[in-house]
Design a protein around this motif. Structure first.
Motif, PDB file in Angstrom:
ATOM      1  N   LEU A  91       0.822  -1.207   0.000  1.00 57.60           N
ATOM      2  CA  LEU A  91       0.000   0.000   0.000  1.00 57.60           C
ATOM      3  C   LEU A  91       0.856   1.257   0.000  1.00 57.60           C
ATOM      4  N   SER A  95      -0.895   5.509   2.280  1.00 58.71           N
ATOM      5  CA  SER A  95      -2.186   4.856   2.088  1.00 58.71           C
ATOM      6  C   SER A  95      -3.244   5.276   3.090  1.00 58.71           C
ATOM      7  N   ARG A 185      -8.272  -2.322  -0.365  1.00 55.86           N
ATOM      8  CA  ARG A 185      -8.485  -1.277  -1.374  1.00 55.86           C
ATOM      9  C   ARG A 185      -9.967  -1.063  -1.653  1.00 55.86           C
TER      10      ARG A 185
END
Length: 369
Positions: A91, A95, A185
């Motif tokens: 990530l 993130s 995600r």
């Protein structure tokens, strides 16, 4: 869950990019229904010895991945933690996803032992390994679905959630980094816009001009029969909440409107001043100002909230700009858009998200992450 403070981006071109893609973003989710998760605000202790509140300090306003481990585990805990570490690395540092590991063995797992367990996995910032008082740890474990009477019998479950959109799912922690990464995600995307788009011009006048061109000054009519230019009269210079409904709806529209009336109540006198609430009719052929007026009086709508209809070509244009256009009114989406055209910051929320979540999203829309 209560929403996280979103990032702010200042370009008018970014506004265009975000809103232009809203029809895709507003599509009904295909994922399985979200779990019902209530995160308790219990005080726990992280691997540095710092006392933290689980909800307030770690989960509120965040996308999180939570697993359940103990330091003397000889089976699944290390490989599951390694998977989490790989996902955190993939990530990247920007993130804004938080990782949380909660002990199943509070009698043994001191902060020092949790830190020693974590060390080989090189956890980055934003990963908390939690222990604490037995009763408080158990309360957290029970609420999050991680409690087992026998720690050796625990399952390699990772709870992935987004506290903005209140969406939660469980993932097999041994299913491989790609599986967990995809779930994280997807959770992060549940309330956020697309990636930022760099632009050359960055001044307020250019932003305003671009926003006006995009949103347009299409004339629409409210529940009182008053005509408004959409951008200049209702959007410019304010935070806005926008949803889609129609008065003859037999499903979600009335409950959503009642729910959003509670949001209006919480926002108080700001609605009609620096905050505007807008409901766009998806059935302009039948939703006249008169029928909208009857509907809003029945729903307890107060000043500062505009229910808009108009000529089909006008309302359709605005609906298409915002991703709310449908040929069949019964197929309309129940997304709530929260935005600020001046900063280009827009987020999505389920219209039936908790009242305090929506209020938090509005009040902290432009906060830096």
């Amino acid at each position: 869950m209560k929403p996280r403070p979103p990032s702010s981006w200042m370009s008018a071109v970014r506004v265009l990019f975000l809103v232009a893609t809203l029809p895709v973003l507003a599509a009904e989710p295909k994922a399985s229904p979200s779990l019902d998760v209530e995160v308790p605000d219990v005080e726990l202790v992280d691997q540095t010895g710092r006392t933290v509140k689980l909800w307030t300090d770690l989960v509120r306003g965040q996308t999180v991945a939570i697993n359940f481990i103990f330091t003397r585990c000889k089976t699944i805990c290390s490989p599951m933690t390694a998977t989490m570490a790989r996902v955190q690395k993939d990530l990247g540092p920007g993130s804004n996803v938080r990782f949380i590991s909660i002990t199943l063995d509070v009698a043994n797992d001191t902060p020092e032992r949790m830190a020693k367990f974590a060390e080989p996995f090189k956890p980055g910032p934003g990963w908390s390994f939690l222990t604490g008082e037995p009763a408080k740890v158990k309360q957290a474990l029970v609420a999050l679905g991680g409690y087992v009477p026998d720690k050796e019998a625990h399952r390699p479950t990772v709870l992935v959630g987004n506290a903005v959109s209140d969406t939660w799912t469980r993932v097999d922690g041994l299913g491989g980094p790609s599986t967990l990464l995809a779930a994280v995600r997807e959770a992060a995307a549940a309330s956020s816009g697309p990636s930022e788009l760099e632009a050359g011009e960055n001044n307020a006048r250019a932003q305003d001009a671009a926003s006006a061109r995009y949103f347009t000054n299409t004339e629409l009519v409210d529940q009182h029969g008053k005509t408004h230019r959409f951008y200049e009269d209702l959007v410019r210079g304010r935070k806005v909440l926008i949803n889609f409904a129609f008065t003859s709806c037999k499903g979600a529209c009335s409950p959503i409107t009642k729910h959003l009336s509670q949001v209006q109540e919480k926002l108080g006198g700001r609605v009609g001043k620096d905050i505007t609430m807008i409901t766009l009719s998806v059935d302009p052929a039948n939703d006249t100002p008169r029928s909208l007026g009857v509907f809003t009086r029945k729903m307890g709508v107060k000043p500062g909230w505009y229910f808009l209809t108009g000529a089909r070509e006008n309302i359709s244009l605005v609906l298409k700009k915002l991703g709310g256009y449908v040929d069949d009114p019964d197929a309309h989406n129940t997304t709530l858009l929260i935005g600020d055209a001046a900063t280009g910051m827009w987020v999505k929320s389920p219209a039936m998200a908790r009242v305090e979540n929506i209020v938090y999203a509005v009040e902290h829309l432009n906060d830096p992450r």
